[in-house]
Design a protein around this motif. Sequence first.
Motif, PDB file in Angstrom:
ATOM      1  N   PHE A 124       0.834  -1.194   0.000  1.00 37.48           N
ATOM      2  CA  PHE A 124       0.000   0.000   0.000  1.00 37.48           C
ATOM      3  C   PHE A 124       0.873   1.250   0.000  1.00 37.48           C
ATOM      4  O   PHE A 124       1.829   1.341   0.771  1.00 37.48           O
ATOM      5  CB  PHE A 124      -0.912  -0.004   1.225  1.00 37.48           C
ATOM      6  CG  PHE A 124      -1.770   1.228   1.323  1.00 37.48           C
ATOM      7  CD1 PHE A 124      -1.367   2.317   2.078  1.00 37.48           C
ATOM      8  CD2 PHE A 124      -2.970   1.302   0.635  1.00 37.48           C
ATOM      9  CE1 PHE A 124      -2.145   3.458   2.163  1.00 37.48           C
ATOM     10  CE2 PHE A 124      -3.763   2.439   0.712  1.00 37.48           C
ATOM     11  CZ  PHE A 124      -3.350   3.515   1.474  1.00 37.48           C
ATOM     12  N   TRP A 125       0.529   2.207  -0.848  1.00 40.65           N
ATOM     13  CA  TRP A 125       1.215   3.495  -0.896  1.00 40.65           C
ATOM     14  C   TRP A 125       0.188   4.614  -0.816  1.00 40.65           C
ATOM     15  O   TRP A 125      -0.917   4.495  -1.345  1.00 40.65           O
ATOM     16  CB  TRP A 125       2.012   3.652  -2.194  1.00 40.65           C
ATOM     17  CG  TRP A 125       3.210   2.767  -2.276  1.00 40.65           C
ATOM     18  CD1 TRP A 125       3.234   1.466  -2.683  1.00 40.65           C
ATOM     19  CD2 TRP A 125       4.557   3.105  -1.921  1.00 40.65           C
ATOM     20  NE1 TRP A 125       4.515   0.975  -2.601  1.00 40.65           N
ATOM     21  CE2 TRP A 125       5.343   1.967  -2.143  1.00 40.65           C
ATOM     22  CE3 TRP A 125       5.174   4.263  -1.445  1.00 40.65           C
ATOM     23  CZ2 TRP A 125       6.723   1.947  -1.905  1.00 40.65           C
ATOM     24  CZ3 TRP A 125       6.535   4.243  -1.211  1.00 40.65           C
ATOM     25  CH2 TRP A 125       7.298   3.096  -1.437  1.00 40.65           C
ATOM     26  N   GLY A 126       0.559   5.708  -0.191  1.00 39.33           N
ATOM     27  CA  GLY A 126      -0.293   6.879  -0.174  1.00 39.33           C
ATOM     28  C   GLY A 126      -0.202   7.630  -1.488  1.00 39.33           C
ATOM     29  O   GLY A 126       0.464   7.190  -2.428  1.00 39.33           O
ATOM     30  N   GLN A 127      -0.839   8.779  -1.529  1.00 36.25           N
ATOM     31  CA  GLN A 127      -0.852   9.575  -2.749  1.00 36.25           C
ATOM     32  C   GLN A 127       0.398  10.420  -2.924  1.00 36.25           C
ATOM     33  O   GLN A 127       0.673  10.908  -4.023  1.00 36.25           O
ATOM     34  CB  GLN A 127      -2.088  10.479  -2.772  1.00 36.25           C
ATOM     35  CG  GLN A 127      -3.392   9.711  -2.909  1.00 36.25           C
ATOM     36  CD  GLN A 127      -4.576  10.634  -3.117  1.00 36.25           C
ATOM     37  OE1 GLN A 127      -4.585  11.768  -2.654  1.00 36.25           O
ATOM     38  NE2 GLN A 127      -5.576  10.142  -3.815  1.00 36.25           N
ATOM     39  N   GLY A 128       1.165  10.573  -1.875  1.00 40.87           N
ATOM     40  CA  GLY A 128       2.383  11.360  -1.970  1.00 40.87           C
ATOM     41  C   GLY A 128       2.116  12.852  -1.896  1.00 40.87           C
ATOM     42  O   GLY A 128       0.966  13.311  -1.904  1.00 40.87           O
ATOM     43  N   THR A 129       3.199  13.602  -1.814  1.00 39.77           N
ATOM     44  CA  THR A 129       3.097  15.061  -1.809  1.00 39.77           C
ATOM     45  C   THR A 129       4.145  15.624  -2.755  1.00 39.77           C
ATOM     46  O   THR A 129       5.282  15.156  -2.774  1.00 39.77           O
ATOM     47  CB  THR A 129       3.253  15.618  -0.374  1.00 39.77           C
ATOM     48  OG1 THR A 129       2.989  17.022  -0.371  1.00 39.77           O
ATOM     49  CG2 THR A 129       4.613  15.335   0.221  1.00 39.77           C
ATOM     50  N   GLN A 130       3.763  16.590  -3.546  1.00 40.71           N
ATOM     51  CA  GLN A 130       4.587  17.091  -4.635  1.00 40.71           C
ATOM     52  C   GLN A 130       5.517  18.203  -4.163  1.00 40.71           C
ATOM     53  O   GLN A 130       5.101  19.130  -3.468  1.00 40.71           O
ATOM     54  CB  GLN A 130       3.681  17.624  -5.742  1.00 40.71           C
ATOM     55  CG  GLN A 130       4.410  18.015  -7.005  1.00 40.71           C
ATOM     56  CD  GLN A 130       4.860  16.823  -7.811  1.00 40.71           C
ATOM     57  OE1 GLN A 130       4.232  15.782  -7.784  1.00 40.71           O
ATOM     58  NE2 GLN A 130       5.962  16.966  -8.515  1.00 40.71           N
ATOM     59  N   VAL A 131       6.770  18.096  -4.580  1.00 38.91           N
ATOM     60  CA  VAL A 131       7.770  19.116  -4.272  1.00 38.91           C
ATOM     61  C   VAL A 131       8.337  19.648  -5.588  1.00 38.91           C
ATOM     62  O   VAL A 131       8.781  18.866  -6.431  1.00 38.91           O
ATOM     63  CB  VAL A 131       8.908  18.543  -3.407  1.00 38.91           C
ATOM     64  CG1 VAL A 131      10.035  19.564  -3.259  1.00 38.91           C
ATOM     65  CG2 VAL A 131       8.377  18.142  -2.043  1.00 38.91           C
ATOM     66  N   SER A 132       8.294  20.944  -5.756  1.00 38.50           N
ATOM     67  CA  SER A 132       8.877  21.595  -6.928  1.00 38.50           C
ATOM     68  C   SER A 132       9.930  22.589  -6.461  1.00 38.50           C
ATOM     69  O   SER A 132       9.701  23.324  -5.489  1.00 38.50           O
ATOM     70  CB  SER A 132       7.804  22.328  -7.735  1.00 38.50           C
ATOM     71  OG  SER A 132       6.812  21.435  -8.193  1.00 38.50           O
ATOM     72  N   VAL A 133      11.059  22.600  -7.140  1.00 37.29           N
ATOM     73  CA  VAL A 133      12.147  23.501  -6.767  1.00 37.29           C
ATOM     74  C   VAL A 133      12.612  24.226  -8.027  1.00 37.29           C
ATOM     75  O   VAL A 133      13.060  23.589  -8.986  1.00 37.29           O
ATOM     76  CB  VAL A 133      13.325  22.741  -6.134  1.00 37.29           C
ATOM     77  CG1 VAL A 133      14.381  23.742  -5.652  1.00 37.29           C
ATOM     78  CG2 VAL A 133      12.858  21.869  -4.983  1.00 37.29           C
ATOM     79  N   SER A 134      12.518  25.521  -8.020  1.00 36.01           N
ATOM     80  CA  SER A 134      12.938  26.311  -9.171  1.00 36.01           C
ATOM     81  C   SER A 134      14.339  26.862  -8.943  1.00 36.01           C
ATOM     82  O   SER A 134      14.715  27.201  -7.824  1.00 36.01           O
ATOM     83  CB  SER A 134      11.962  27.455  -9.412  1.00 36.01           C
ATOM     84  OG  SER A 134      11.860  28.272  -8.263  1.00 36.01           O
ATOM     85  N   SER A 135      15.078  26.932 -10.024  1.00 31.84           N
ATOM     86  CA  SER A 135      16.459  27.417  -9.921  1.00 31.84           C
ATOM     87  C   SER A 135      16.522  28.922 -10.060  1.00 31.84           C
ATOM     88  O   SER A 135      15.562  29.584 -10.399  1.00 31.84           O
ATOM     89  CB  SER A 135      17.313  26.749 -10.995  1.00 31.84           C
ATOM     90  OG  SER A 135      16.779  27.003 -12.262  1.00 31.84           O
TER      91      SER A 135
END
Length: 116
Positions: A105-116
Amino acid sequence: QVQLVESGGGSVQAGGSLTLSCTASASIFNGNTMAWYRQAPGKQRELVARIFAFGHTIYEDSVRGRFTISKDDNQKTVSLQMDFLQPEDAGTYYCNKLPARAYDFWGQGTQVSVSS
């Protein structure tokens, strides 16, 4: 009830920080090593950090010194403090026990975005 709920993701500039949180069900959390994983677009999911039941932590080379994993046994939560984020840290972050296979079982996760 099996549960993994990740939160705390977002968009930051390089050098910024985020704190991720995960709430797990007892069946997943109790007595297990817990870990944070991440999956970048087009890549396989990879292990980022782990915390053993007794509290010892291990980090992958790419995040050592920048990320800190912790847990609260009473709340059955696992956190990931991420500092000095870099564009290569972007992706979807998941928490789970270690080991955790694709068919677990896995959750939906959480999104990480990093801009340069």
